[in-house]
Every structure is written in structure tokens, then in C-alpha cells.
Write a protein that holds these residues in place. Structure first.
Motif: not given
Length: 409
Positions: A136, A290, A332
Motif C-alpha cells: 500500500e 497499483r 491513482h
């Protein structure tokens, strides 16, 4: 700013261009390249349409002009080297046709981009990525040397057979689409007076052999040319690391032919920059996974024969860097915006490459070859509005935003 540390795999065209703009926007790019230094060899490339503006904003136009190949058109010739049809740059405009106004060797463009960035960007030559582990908060990367490092983001700008794409997105078979032929290139000496024209000698299919073309592309050095061979063929079984076998494939495919081919083939064993590969197109549905994103040929190669790949790489790198800066490193949003702004350009370029086929370089019959020559001959006499400028339109698909207002250096 978020995600400041960015690893770029590939020091060809897209990678250093991206690194240049990322550095200007305050990021910290690192470029890893499996070659021991800036890439050498490779064919001549064209900077078309919007990519010309990217090159200008990057500040490399004077170097590009100084390294121009000297090419001013393509001429199809017969066995006696008599020109039977020509395509000059004037017919198609500065960004259309087989040769654009800004024509430069790929190795020269890569050198210019490396020279422009080497003082500000960390380069890791003679190394490559062997493992990627995303979480993450970042990306853990293991290198071939055994070193492991952590970065905020990872960019795969490492070509048609991208290592990053394979490690993060899956095996090549998902993304590589076969266009039915092979391309071989290497530096050669020649006594032919090309006068700045790329000379192409085409052999239609006969006696069980497919249509083929041999070409000589002018180089800035006297007596030098880039030998090019185009061969229609089913996929061949050979080791991609076995260069001698690849050279034998070219020798066998063109043995016994006329024009300058015997002289071109005679130097194949001495060529230090020999290239041979299947002509492939890369199609990836989503360029980001990702914290990893693909750029240039690894995401959207149109075809090594299309003449648009370098422009896609330059524009894509500029847009990706700008979107990351505009999003303050928010990957993102930036990755999605980059793909949204580039997707139409990519789709048009790939469709243009597919619809153009082999460009008449591998005709199935003498009649097909005759028709190609007649079609080329008539082009200069048609009204400009009727002359196909498909490539020029494709190359100007993207309207560049001026991200330079975001510059932090």
C-alpha cells in the motif's frame, strides 16, 4: 509532494524523457538499464506531430537537428538501382510519410536524452529488475546484482518484451500480437550514392519464397548505411540469445538475390549492432497496476515498422510526468489521467499500423508490386487534399497541456 521516489526501467527514449520531466517537477527518478551504457545500434526513428513540441520543450531540438540522418525521402529501386517510385517528405508534410522532417538514429536520440539528464538523474547501468513486491505504501524491487531497494512508484519503459510488465502484469503471451513478419537491421558500409534517399529493393513472392524487401537507410557518415531486411514468415523456432542463428536466418532468406544484397550480407558477421526480431504489436487493457505503470513500447508498441513509436514514447513520457506533477504525486489519479489522455493516440497509431500492413514491402505477386509502384508514382500529382496524410493526423492526436508551470527547479 507524495511519491517522490520513482524507479524507471529502461534507458531508451521514453525512460530518460520521463526522468527529465520528473526531475523538473521535483521528483527523484532513478533509471535502471540492463545494457552497460546508453543503447547503441537500432534503426532510424522519426519525431512526428506533437512529439516535436515535446522535444522542443525538453530543449533538445538543436541536438536533434545536428544529428539528422540526412534522409529526405524513400526511393523504391530495381535490380540496377534505378528508381521506379519515390516518396519525398514534401508529399506528406513534416510529420507524415515514411520519413519525417526530424529523422534521427535511435542511438543518437538516446544519447542526447541521456546527456541531458545524467547530471540530475541516477542511472543504474548493467543491471535489471528480477522481482517486484508492491504494498500500500511503496514498491520493493530486487535487482539482478542482488541489491534490494524501495521506491514509491515503478515505471516499466523497457520495451516490447518488458520485464516490468511480465513481473507485474503477467506473461508476454497476453499482450504481444503477431503482425506476420520479421525485421533485421545493422550498420553496414556501402558504395551506393543514395543522395539522402532511403533505397528499397522489393522482391515479390516466387519459387516458394515469400515477398521480401532489402533497404539501405542513409547515415550521416560517408560510406555508411543502415542495412534493413523485411521478411514475411510464419514464426520461426530459434533462441533469441543466439545471434549467429538469427544472422543465418537472414542470410538464407536473401541468399542469391541481386541489387546490393550480396554486399549487404557480406558484412553481417562483422556487424556490432545486429538486430533481428518478430514484428509485434503490444496491447494492454490497463497500463497501471497499483503502484506500477507502463510507458512506451511496453504498453503500446504500434509496430517497429510503423514510424510512430518514438513519438508515442516522447508524448507518453511528457504526459505521465505532467499528470504526476499535477496530482502532486497522487498516482491513482495521475495514472488514470495519463491513460485517458493517451489512449486515443495509441488506438489510432495501432490501427494505422495494422491497416497499413507491410506497406507494400512484402508483396505476394509481381502484379501486387507493380500496383504499389504505380500508386506511389501518382501521389505527387494528386491535389494535396486528396493525398493521404493519415500518419500526420495520428501524430497530432494529443493536444499538449503546458505542465511547465508546475516546474519546481
Amino acid at each position: 509532494m507524495n511519491n517522490r521516489s520513482i524507479l524507471i526501467s529502461g534507458a531508451g527514449i521514453a525512460g530518460p524523457t520521463l526522468a527529465y520531466w520528473l526531475h523538473r517537477y521535483g521528483f527523484h527518478p532513478t533509471v535502471v538499464e540492463r545494457a552497460p551504457g546508453p543503447r547503441t545500434g537500432g534503426h532510424a526513428v522519426d519525431i512526428r506531430g506533437t512529439a516535436r513540441e515535446v522535444a522542443e520543450r525538453t530543449g533538445i531540438i538543436p541536438q536533434v537537428k545536428a544529428a539528422h540522418t540526412g534522409a529526405r525521402g524513400m526511393a523504391f529501386v530495381d535490380r540496377e538501382n534505378k528508381r521506379v517510385a519515390t516518396l519525398s517528405t514534401e508529399v506528406f508534410g513534416d510529420s507524415g510519410g515514411p520519413i519525417a522532417e526530424y529523422a534521427i538514429r535511435r542511438t543518437d536520440l538516446a544519447r542526447i536524452l541521456h546527456d541531458t539528464t545524467r547530471d540530475d538523474v541516477e542511472y543504474l547501468f548493467d543491471d535489471s529488475i528480477t522481482a517486484v513486491d508492491q504494498d500500500e505504501d511503496g514498491v520493493n524491487v530486487t535487482f539482478e546484482t542482488g541489491e534490494s531497494r524501495r521506491f514509491d512508484l515503478l515505471v516499466g519503459a523497457d520495451g516490447v518484451r518488458s520485464t516490468v510488465r511480465r513481473l507485474v502484469f503477467g506473461p508476454d503471451e497476453r499482450y504481444l500480437h503477431d503482425l506476420g513478419c520479421y525485421l533485421s537491421l545493422y550498420s553496414a558500409t556501402t558504395s551506393v550514392d543514395h543522395d539522402g534517399w532511403q533505397l528499397m529493393y522489393t522482391m515479390p513472392a516466387r519459387d516458394g519464397k515469400p515477398g521480401r524487401t532489402a533497404g539501405l537507410y542513409p547515415q550521416p557518415e560517408p560510406g555508411k548505411a543502415l542495412a534493413a531486411f523485411f521478411l514475411r514468415s510464419e514464426p520461426l523456432d530459434y533462441d533469441r540469445d543466439d545471434v549467429d542463428t538469427q544472422k543465418r536466418i537472414v542470410l538464407e532468406a536473401f541468399a542469391g538475390e541481386g541489387w546490393e544484397i550480396p554486399q549487404m550480407l557480406a558484412g553481417i558477421w562483422r556487424a556490432p549492432d545486429f538486430y533481428f526480431d518478430r514484428v509485434l504489436q503490444v496491447q494492454v487493457d490497463n497500463w497501471a497496476n497499483r503502484r506500477t505503470v507502463l510507458l512506451g513500447d511496453s504498453a503500446y508498441c504500434a509496430s517497429p515498422m510503423s514510424g510512430i513509436g518514438t513519438s508515442l514514447a516522447l508524448v507518453g513520457a511528457y504526459v505521465l510526468a505532467g499528470e504526476l506533477a499535477a496530482a502532486d504525486g497522487g498516482h491513482h489519479y495521475a495514472f488514470a489521467s495519463y491513460e485517458r489522455k493517451m489512449r486515443q493516440f495509441v488506438d489510432r497509431a495501432q490501427e494505422f499500423a495494422r491497416s497499413s500492413g507491410d506497406g507494400g514491402l512484402m508483396p505476394d505477386s509481381s502484379a501486387q508490386l507493380w500496383l504499389r509502384n504505380q500508386s506511389v508514382r501518382v501521389l505527387p500529382y494528386l491535389p494535396k487534399r486528396l493525398v493521404a496524410r493519415g500518419m500526420e493526423k495520428v501524430a497530432n492526436t494529443v493536444e499538449l497541456e503546458d505542465y511547465r508551470t508546475l516546474t519546481r527547479h
